[in-house]
Motif scaffolding. Structure first.
Motif, PDB file in Angstrom:
ATOM      1  N   GLN A 277       0.822  -1.210   0.000  1.00 56.79           N
ATOM      2  CA  GLN A 277       0.000   0.000   0.000  1.00 56.79           C
ATOM      3  C   GLN A 277       0.857   1.263   0.000  1.00 56.79           C
ATOM      4  OE1 GLN A 277      -2.365  -0.832   3.475  1.00 56.79           O
ATOM      5  NE2 GLN A 277      -3.974  -1.883   2.311  1.00 56.79           N
ATOM      6  N   SER A 278       1.925   1.263   0.804  1.00 60.42           N
ATOM      7  CA  SER A 278       2.807   2.433   0.857  1.00 60.42           C
ATOM      8  C   SER A 278       3.554   2.633  -0.452  1.00 60.42           C
ATOM      9  CB  SER A 278       3.814   2.282   2.013  1.00 60.42           C
ATOM     10  OG  SER A 278       3.151   2.281   3.249  1.00 60.42           O
ATOM     11  N   LEU A 279       4.008   1.526  -1.045  1.00 59.50           N
ATOM     12  CA  LEU A 279       4.731   1.625  -2.310  1.00 59.50           C
ATOM     13  C   LEU A 279       3.803   2.099  -3.422  1.00 59.50           C
ATOM     14  CD1 LEU A 279       7.403   1.236  -3.734  1.00 59.50           C
ATOM     15  CD2 LEU A 279       6.834  -1.172  -4.086  1.00 59.50           C
ATOM     16  N   MET A 280       2.557   1.620  -3.417  1.00 57.63           N
ATOM     17  CA  MET A 280       1.587   2.049  -4.421  1.00 57.63           C
ATOM     18  C   MET A 280       1.346   3.552  -4.309  1.00 57.63           C
ATOM     19  SD  MET A 280      -0.358   0.896  -6.869  1.00 57.63           S
ATOM     20  CE  MET A 280      -1.791   1.379  -7.810  1.00 57.63           C
ATOM     21  N   LYS A 281       1.227   4.023  -3.100  1.00 60.30           N
ATOM     22  CA  LYS A 281       1.006   5.455  -2.865  1.00 60.30           C
ATOM     23  C   LYS A 281       2.184   6.273  -3.390  1.00 60.30           C
ATOM     24  CE  LYS A 281       0.040   8.677   0.956  1.00 60.30           C
ATOM     25  NZ  LYS A 281      -0.122   8.771   2.430  1.00 60.30           N
ATOM     26  N   ALA A 282       3.399   5.773  -3.146  1.00 63.26           N
ATOM     27  CA  ALA A 282       4.594   6.490  -3.600  1.00 63.26           C
ATOM     28  C   ALA A 282       4.702   6.482  -5.126  1.00 63.26           C
ATOM     29  CB  ALA A 282       5.838   5.855  -2.979  1.00 63.26           C
ATOM     30  N   VAL A 283       4.397   5.334  -5.741  1.00 64.28           N
ATOM     31  CA  VAL A 283       4.470   5.208  -7.194  1.00 64.28           C
ATOM     32  C   VAL A 283       3.492   6.154  -7.873  1.00 64.28           C
ATOM     33  CG1 VAL A 283       3.944   3.640  -9.108  1.00 64.28           C
ATOM     34  CG2 VAL A 283       5.377   2.855  -7.215  1.00 64.28           C
ATOM     35  N   GLN A 284       2.324   6.338  -7.259  1.00 67.77           N
ATOM     36  CA  GLN A 284       1.314   7.217  -7.837  1.00 67.77           C
ATOM     37  C   GLN A 284       1.528   8.682  -7.467  1.00 67.77           C
ATOM     38  OE1 GLN A 284      -2.206   5.258  -6.249  1.00 67.77           O
ATOM     39  NE2 GLN A 284      -2.639   4.337  -8.240  1.00 67.77           N
ATOM     40  N   GLY A 285       2.568   8.931  -6.689  1.00 72.03           N
ATOM     41  CA  GLY A 285       2.835  10.298  -6.242  1.00 72.03           C
ATOM     42  C   GLY A 285       3.623  11.096  -7.266  1.00 72.03           C
ATOM     43  N   THR A 286       4.628  11.820  -6.801  1.00 67.09           N
ATOM     44  CA  THR A 286       5.404  12.708  -7.677  1.00 67.09           C
ATOM     45  C   THR A 286       6.398  11.917  -8.515  1.00 67.09           C
ATOM     46  OG1 THR A 286       7.118  13.048  -6.003  1.00 67.09           O
ATOM     47  CG2 THR A 286       5.218  14.528  -5.955  1.00 67.09           C
ATOM     48  N   ASP A 287       6.864  12.551  -9.600  1.00 65.55           N
ATOM     49  CA  ASP A 287       7.877  11.928 -10.453  1.00 65.55           C
ATOM     50  C   ASP A 287       9.201  11.745  -9.728  1.00 65.55           C
ATOM     51  OD1 ASP A 287       6.096  11.798 -12.518  1.00 65.55           O
ATOM     52  OD2 ASP A 287       6.739  13.681 -13.445  1.00 65.55           O
ATOM     53  N   ASP A 288       9.377  12.437  -8.620  1.00 65.61           N
ATOM     54  CA  ASP A 288      10.625  12.360  -7.874  1.00 65.61           C
ATOM     55  C   ASP A 288      10.895  10.935  -7.394  1.00 65.61           C
ATOM     56  OD1 ASP A 288      12.914  13.642  -6.576  1.00 65.61           O
ATOM     57  OD2 ASP A 288      11.890  13.109  -4.709  1.00 65.61           O
ATOM     58  N   PHE A 289       9.813  10.180  -7.126  1.00 65.80           N
ATOM     59  CA  PHE A 289      10.011   8.817  -6.623  1.00 65.80           C
ATOM     60  C   PHE A 289      10.606   7.921  -7.709  1.00 65.80           C
ATOM     61  CE2 PHE A 289       8.598   4.493  -5.392  1.00 65.80           C
ATOM     62  CZ  PHE A 289       9.255   4.428  -4.162  1.00 65.80           C
ATOM     63  N   LYS A 290      10.311   8.231  -8.958  1.00 64.91           N
ATOM     64  CA  LYS A 290      10.882   7.442 -10.050  1.00 64.91           C
ATOM     65  C   LYS A 290      12.406   7.536 -10.030  1.00 64.91           C
ATOM     66  CE  LYS A 290      10.968   6.984 -15.083  1.00 64.91           C
ATOM     67  NZ  LYS A 290      10.520   7.528 -16.380  1.00 64.91           N
ATOM     68  N   THR A 291      12.934   8.749  -9.829  1.00 67.99           N
ATOM     69  CA  THR A 291      14.392   8.905  -9.783  1.00 67.99           C
ATOM     70  C   THR A 291      14.967   8.237  -8.531  1.00 67.99           C
ATOM     71  OG1 THR A 291      14.189  11.076  -8.696  1.00 67.99           O
ATOM     72  CG2 THR A 291      14.298  11.043 -11.114  1.00 67.99           C
ATOM     73  N   THR A 292      14.174   8.207  -7.455  1.00 65.42           N
ATOM     74  CA  THR A 292      14.613   7.512  -6.234  1.00 65.42           C
ATOM     75  C   THR A 292      14.769   6.026  -6.518  1.00 65.42           C
ATOM     76  OG1 THR A 292      13.472   9.114  -4.820  1.00 65.42           O
ATOM     77  CG2 THR A 292      14.027   6.987  -3.834  1.00 65.42           C
ATOM     78  N   VAL A 293      13.774   5.444  -7.192  1.00 68.85           N
ATOM     79  CA  VAL A 293      13.828   4.018  -7.534  1.00 68.85           C
ATOM     80  C   VAL A 293      14.998   3.742  -8.479  1.00 68.85           C
ATOM     81  CG1 VAL A 293      12.616   2.165  -8.756  1.00 68.85           C
ATOM     82  CG2 VAL A 293      11.384   3.593  -7.117  1.00 68.85           C
ATOM     83  N   GLU A 294      15.245   4.654  -9.394  1.00 67.05           N
ATOM     84  CA  GLU A 294      16.378   4.479 -10.309  1.00 67.05           C
ATOM     85  C   GLU A 294      17.696   4.414  -9.538  1.00 67.05           C
ATOM     86  OE1 GLU A 294      15.855   7.763 -12.926  1.00 67.05           O
ATOM     87  OE2 GLU A 294      14.389   6.728 -14.215  1.00 67.05           O
TER      88      GLU A 294
END
Length: 691
Positions: free
Chosen positions: A568-585
């Motif tokens: 649930q927390s990861l889903m919320k983060a994925v649907q949030g800002t584009d900044d999380f994409k760079t974090t995952v990268e």
């Protein structure tokens, strides 16, 4: 020019539970045959009553479409030998296409020559192929049970009494099991007569005049509207269950709702007993007041008109009186038997030939439940109630009431236990330990009921797995999938602080104490994890994206509450800002190089650049708090702590050459990344996320 097609199969009364599936099957097979035969149409409408299955196909073309196609075969290299002779592959292709090899042509595709066949077929008149096609539709249908009648080898759900097959106004020349197609259909068995259908468009209204409503949706709307009108008129609340409505829908052709009454003295019997007796035996809808309490009335649906409804009501009242009198007798007789005597009778009921009697099962439930209660550190009072509820949870299986109405198991146990002086907590747990009974059902509200329910279900699952009975495909005779899903649901709802592995081992230990396992612990546990993994994945998939589910499942699902929280927390983060994409990268860069590390011990003295030390300090500063957040199932906080590493990770990769020439420096840098990756992997496999 297009014509409508009507195809009706008249039958002896078909069991209600078979009809909807049969109706849908007839529609699907008709559509498939038309499509396969290249006959165009606009729509297929399906109809059904207890005595008929029918389809009307709108605007059917009078002629099949002509076919002109080019079929690709094997390459020339495979099709011919060096002497130009056709190979077996080429000859086989020719046979499959119904052509002579002389008709082959060659065409180059991507630099390779292939043989091709040009095929043309002139469509024939639809009327010519309809007899064979409609026969194919009927003979390809399947049912849970079939019948043969007369001297015919043909099998169908019930004997065919008449057939109507019209293409426009013309009769299709068709015969099935000695019955020839014509224009004559039959109306209501008592109110209607035989009737001629002039053309497909007249079908619905012609039969309506003969007291038959063939449109299933119209018939259902009529039933529900009549019941609703009766409820509003009498200021009642009428309990309409979908499964009973579905059954009644396919028991009648001309529905008329009516009500009757019964002796109020029967209300002294538990409400569930009365409702079950009315629904299961008589197909009656119970009548309740605004508070949900049963009133001495019932609603039923007649297959007929409104004539003599008072006589029909009295007849139904007489039948119901007999049913309720039986229920009252069973109820009173059951209470004369002591619970301990009922429990002793469980020794004579076989649960499974390799797993012993129901008495053996109850003893295993007690063993598992006691250890679960100890592991969950419940209060002494709760633990005592768990033991008592486990001991008597199945006693009502030997009562006359449950023998008559198996669906009342647990319901009667709760009532009888309460009347026998058992505590409220124990009595309630006897009912609750069967929950959840089906998908979407409530889980046990009490901790006692929850523990006994998990113990009961896990005993069944581990027991059957231990003797090699594991669900495959659609086969699941012991409803193990439903029970496993129930365990997952309970652990989530009550946020139980116990892992699946611990529950598995407790149940395995209980079985080893009662019988010798045919399979090893390791084999059983492996199958259990795989089995429950699918249930957990399905639970997660109800609310989360598939890639998020895959990511958190990859990090383990032993702690069900934790994996759902992480998802649930990861889903919320994925649907949030584009900044999380760079974090995952940045996480994935760590993971990619971490795989090259051979150890995770970091030596600070080997740091050659400030960015290494900064990343190490950043990781050490959050690692402890991160581990604690995970252990406390604070998934959002744990993810936030991981995300805080991003600046240090980015700076590290921007300025540090990980694969340094100095082996010690290189391996130390890889060890640092591997240490961080170990923490990342406890949360999720971030590489599985799709952007």
């Amino acid at each position: 020019m297009a014509k409508d097609l009507l195809f009706e199969i008249g039958l002896e009364e078909v069991p209600a539970r078979f009809i909807r599936a049969a109706m849908n099957q007839m529609k699907e097979k008709t559509e498939k045959w038309l499509n396969d035969s290249n006959i165009s149409y606009t729509a297929v409408e399906a109809y059904a009553t207890p005595r008929r299955l029918a389809v009307i196909v709108k605007e059917v073309a009078e002629k099949q479409e002509d076919i002109h196609e080019e079929v690709k075969g094997p390459s020339r290299k495979i099709a011919q030998d060096e002497n130009g002779n056709w190979s077996k592959a080429a000859l086989g292709f020719a046979r499959s296409q119904g052509v002579d090899p002389d008709q082959f042509t060659f065409k180059e595709v991507g630099g390779v020559e292939y043989i091709y066949v040009n095929k043309s077929r002139i469509g024939v008149q639809t009327a010519e192929v309809l007899p064979e096609g409609l026969l194919q539709v009927i003979t390809s249908m399947s049912f849970p049970k079939n019948m043969r009648w007369g001297a015919h080898d043909f099998k169908f759900v019930r004997p065919i009494k008449w057939i109507v097959a019209l293409f426009g106004k013309d009769i299709v020349n068709l015969e099935i099991a000695g019955v020839k197609a014509g224009k004559i259909s039959r109306g209501h068995r008592f109110l209607g007569t035989e009737v001629e259908i002039s053309e497909p468009s007249a079908y619905v209204e012609t039969l309506r005049k003969q007291y038959v409503i063939v449109d299933v949706n119209e018939r259902q709307e009529l039933i529900t509207s009549q019941i609703k009108a009766l409820a509003e008129e009498k200021k009642w609340k009428i309990g309409v269950k979908d499964d009973l409505l579905e059954e009644v829908l396919f028991l009648v052709e001309w529905p008329t709702a009516l009500f009757g009454t019964f002796d109020p003295s029967f209300l002294n019997i538990p409400q569930d007993v009365l409702i079950t007796s009315m629904r299961e035996h008589q197909r009656y809808f119970p009548v309740l007041n605004e508070q949900g309490q049963l009133l001495p009335y019932f609603v039923t649906v007649r297959n007929g008109n409104k004539d003599s409804l008072d006589i029909i009501a009295r007849g139904n009242e007489k039948v119901l009186r007999a049913r309720l009198s039986d229920a009252k007798f069973f109820y009173e007789e059951d209470q004369k038997m002591a619970i301990k005597d009922a429990v002793s009778k469980l020794e004579s009921i076989v649960f499974h030939e390799e797993l012993g009697t129901v008495g053996d099962k109850v003893r295993r439930i007690r063993s598992i439940a006691d250890r679960l209660a100890e592991r969950l550190q419940v209060s002494a009072g709760t633990s005592e109630s768990v033991s008592r509820a486990s001991d008597i949870c199945k006693f009502d299986l030997v009562t006359q009431m449950v023998y008559e109405f198996p669906e009342l198991q647990g319901v009667m146990g709760e009532d009888y236990a309460r009347k026998a002086g058992e505590s409220e907590e124990v009595a309630k747990a006897i009912f609750e330990h069967y929950q959840p009974r089906f998908s979407g059902d409530d889980v046990p509200a009490s901790m006692v009921g929850t523990i006994v329910s998990i113990a009961d279900k896990m005993d069944t699952i581990v027991g059957t797995f231990s003797i090699g009975i594991i669900p495959t495909g659609s086969q699941d005779p012991y409803a193990l999938r439903r029970q496993a899903a129930g365990i997952v649901q309970m652990m989530l709802e009550h946020k139980l602080s116990i892992t699946l592995g611990e529950v598995f081992q407790i149940a395995l230990d209980a079985h080893k104490n009662f019988h010798e396992l045919k399979r090893s612990d390791e084999e059983i546990r492996k199958d259990l994890y795989e089995f429950f993994g699918l249930r957990v994945k399905k639970t997660l998939s109800e609310d989360l994206r598939y890639d998020v589910v895959d990511a958190v499942i990859a990090s383990g699902f032993d702690d069900i509450v934790s994996v759902v929280a992480r998802g649930q927390s990861l889903m919320k983060a994925v649907q949030g800002t584009d900044d999380f994409k760079t974090t995952v990268e940045s996480f994935n860069r760590v993971s990619n190089l971490a795989s090259k590390a051979s150890f995770t011990t970091v030596t600070q003295e080997l740091f050659a650049q400030d960015e290494e030390a900064k990343l190490y300090e950043a990781w050490k500063s959050v690692s402890g708090a991160y581990e604690q957040a995970l252990s406390e199932r604070k998934a959002e906080e744990a993810l936030h702590l991981l995300a805080s590493l991003k600046p240090a990770i980015t700076e590290f990769f921007d300025n540090v050459m990980v694969m340094a020439e100095d082996e010690k420096v290189r391996m130390n840098r890889l060890a640092l990344l591997a240490s961080i990756d170990r923490d990342l992997k406890q949360y999720a496999d971030f590489s599985k996320l799709v952007w």
